[in-house]
Enzyme design. Structure first.
Site, PDB file in Angstrom:
ATOM      1  N   TYR A 178       0.838  -1.210   0.000  1.00  0.00           N
ATOM      2  CA  TYR A 178       0.000   0.000   0.000  1.00  0.00           C
ATOM      3  C   TYR A 178       0.868   1.254   0.000  1.00  0.00           C
ATOM      4  O   TYR A 178       0.552   2.251   0.636  1.00  0.00           O
ATOM      5  CB  TYR A 178      -0.974   0.009   1.176  1.00  0.00           C
ATOM      6  CG  TYR A 178      -2.172  -0.881   0.949  1.00  0.00           C
ATOM      7  CD1 TYR A 178      -3.405  -0.353   0.591  1.00  0.00           C
ATOM      8  CD2 TYR A 178      -2.060  -2.264   1.069  1.00  0.00           C
ATOM      9  CE1 TYR A 178      -4.497  -1.180   0.363  1.00  0.00           C
ATOM     10  CE2 TYR A 178      -3.143  -3.099   0.838  1.00  0.00           C
ATOM     11  CZ  TYR A 178      -4.360  -2.549   0.488  1.00  0.00           C
ATOM     12  OH  TYR A 178      -5.433  -3.373   0.251  1.00  0.00           O
ATOM     13  N   HIS A 301     -16.592  -3.731  -4.787  1.00  0.00           N
ATOM     14  CA  HIS A 301     -15.935  -4.223  -6.009  1.00  0.00           C
ATOM     15  C   HIS A 301     -16.802  -5.199  -6.801  1.00  0.00           C
ATOM     16  O   HIS A 301     -16.280  -6.136  -7.423  1.00  0.00           O
ATOM     17  CB  HIS A 301     -14.587  -4.865  -5.664  1.00  0.00           C
ATOM     18  CG  HIS A 301     -13.644  -3.934  -4.967  1.00  0.00           C
ATOM     19  ND1 HIS A 301     -13.214  -2.753  -5.533  1.00  0.00           N
ATOM     20  CD2 HIS A 301     -13.056  -3.998  -3.739  1.00  0.00           C
ATOM     21  CE1 HIS A 301     -12.393  -2.142  -4.689  1.00  0.00           C
ATOM     22  NE2 HIS A 301     -12.294  -2.862  -3.595  1.00  0.00           N
ATOM     23  N   HIS A 330     -11.978  -6.347   1.064  1.00  0.00           N
ATOM     24  CA  HIS A 330     -11.351  -6.390   2.385  1.00  0.00           C
ATOM     25  C   HIS A 330     -12.243  -7.124   3.381  1.00  0.00           C
ATOM     26  O   HIS A 330     -12.799  -6.548   4.317  1.00  0.00           O
ATOM     27  CB  HIS A 330     -11.029  -4.978   2.855  1.00  0.00           C
ATOM     28  CG  HIS A 330     -10.075  -4.271   1.945  1.00  0.00           C
ATOM     29  ND1 HIS A 330      -9.925  -2.911   1.927  1.00  0.00           N
ATOM     30  CD2 HIS A 330      -9.220  -4.752   1.004  1.00  0.00           C
ATOM     31  CE1 HIS A 330      -9.021  -2.579   1.017  1.00  0.00           C
ATOM     32  NE2 HIS A 330      -8.585  -3.677   0.452  1.00  0.00           N
TER      33      HIS A 330
END
Length: 437
Positions: A178, A301, A330
């Site tokens: 990240y 998503h 997630h």
């Protein structure tokens, strides 16, 4: 430089933030802070960010970074502490990203190595001694699985829990550091995972957070490809974004969600060639990893994997893939065996495990009611363990990070498709697909 980097982060990356909520009656712990790494200057020749990966039959790739551009790319190693009977010579690279200049990134392949053996090694003739353990040559073998790691307190909790399990190889289906354009965060991520990644091989594929492209200035995946070189050349691929490897009766294929995947693409052609070489007597288990899930009942998503699924699912189904691991969402979710949008006893089990500890938080909202193919779903941080017991049976467990204790929250025994008889029904179908131009 730091202010400039923050501005770049704000203007070039878009983060979708999901807050957490309870799945069923589970009360989720609060989010944790992003880890802070004080900037500390080390000797320029001391190896940093050491990690290892499988590199073909009986070989390992050792990767490390030095600030000294003249540091050599060799690894001394042996089976006794401080006694190095062997020497591997390697290569190095570096990259620039706007105002950032990476250190010298070394990649050295060592071997041949004995299976299930501890080796002691030193990088570039400097710094501390490390040790690694090679995977076993046959069953049983255990994989640790965690995606979307990041660098938060929950990441550290996940890594601590993984460190407690007796795994041989770590599988990571995308989204590592990240860093999101802030290149020094690749360095801090390398330091964060070094205690684990220098001891057991980490096999990774790319996620959206690895792209980091800036139009006309920086190409996609420059940082990822420079730092995390996988055995793509050893598996006949021309891209670090997709490759395969074999270990202890398992053939694992790592695919790229963010490179071309249609039936006319290099990736698709490589996949067909790779599948044509799979020997299910030698490797009765066939698993696949990529980043964006095809079967996803979370609100996050939705439909992002539909195009890749339309292109590649028929080929994976015909080939008898046992398990598909993904990240991106997630949260955690496990399906029944599925194909073409519905339950199918001869399809793969799909497992979404994008809950390693990322800074964006958890995706807690799910479709209601859940699809008939969804067995277990929960938005919690954690990791998975896949124990291949033998050629016919495997145990999958998912471990929630609960108050710093690795709580086993989901488990299932899986029967290989080779053992179930499914593959006997489709050899002609597979041959036809593999022979198509």
């Amino acid at each position: 430089m730091e202010k400039w980097g923050i501005l770049l982060l704000v203007t070039l990356s878009v983060s979708i933030i999901f807050t957490s909520a309870a799945a069923d009656d589970y009360v989720r712990p609060k989010p944790r802070e992003t880890l802070q790494f004080p900037w500390k200057q080390k000797s320029s020749s001391v190896p940093e960010q050491v990690h290892i990966s499988l590199a073909g039959d009986k070989h390992m790739r050792v990767t490390w970074v030095t600030n000294d551009k003249s540091s050599p790319s060799f690894v001394e190693y042996g089976t006794s502490p401080g006694k190095y009977s062997y020497l591997g010579q390697g290569e190095s690279t570096s990259y620039s990203y706007i105002m950032y200049r990476s250190g010298k990134i070394h990649h050295t392949v060592i071997g041949p190595l004995e299976a299930d053996t501890v080796y002691y090694y030193r990088c570039g003739g400097e710094g501390p001694e490390f040790h690694l353990k090679t995977p076993p040559a046959q069953f049983p073998i255990t994989f640790a699985v965690a995606g979307d790691l990041g660098q938060t307190g929950w990441t550290k909790s996940t890594l601590d829990h993984i460190d407690q399990c007796k795994y041989a190889v770590h599988l990571l289906p995308g989204d590592l550091s990240y860093a999101d354009y802030m290149q020094h965060k690749w360095d801090t991520f390398g330091e964060l995972v070094q205690p684990l990644a220098s001891v057991r091989p980490w096999m990774v594929t790319q996620g959206n957070h690895e792209k980091e492209s800036i139009p006309f200035i920086v190409d996609e995946f420059v940082s990822f490809n420079s730092r995390w070189k996988m055995p793509y050349e050893e598996s006949g691929s021309n891209s670090n974004l997709y490759y395969s490897f074999e270990v202890a009766g398992v053939h694992a294929i790592m695919l790229g969600s963010y490179t071309d995947y249609d039936r006319y693409s290099d990736q698709y052609s490589w996949l067909k060639a790779d599948l044509s070489k799979v020997d299910r007597e030698r490797t009765p288990w066939l698993i696949v990893l990529f980043h964006v899930p095809w079967y996803n009942s979370n609100n996050a998503h939705q439909h992002e994997g539909d195009e890749m699924m339309a292109e590649m699912e028929p080929l994976l189904y015909a080939s008898g893939v046992d398990i598909v691991f993904t990240g991106h969402v997630h949260a955690y979710e496990r399906t029944k065996r599925v194909n073409n949008g519905k339950s199918d006893p001869c399809g793969p089990v799909h497992i979404t495990i994008g809950d390693g500890g990322n800074r964006e938080g958890l995706a807690r909202k799910y479709k209601d009611p859940s699809p008939e193919w969804s067995v277990f779903r929960e938005a919690s941080f954690g990791h998975g363990e896949l124990q291949m017991v033998n050629s016919t049976h495997a145990l999958w467990t998912w471990h929630r990070n609960d108050d710093d204790e690795p709580t086993r929250s989901d488990e299932v025994w899986l029967n290989s498709l080779v053992n179930s008889g499914c593959l006997k029904k489709r050899p002609q179908e597979l041959r036809k697909m593999l022979l198509e131009p």
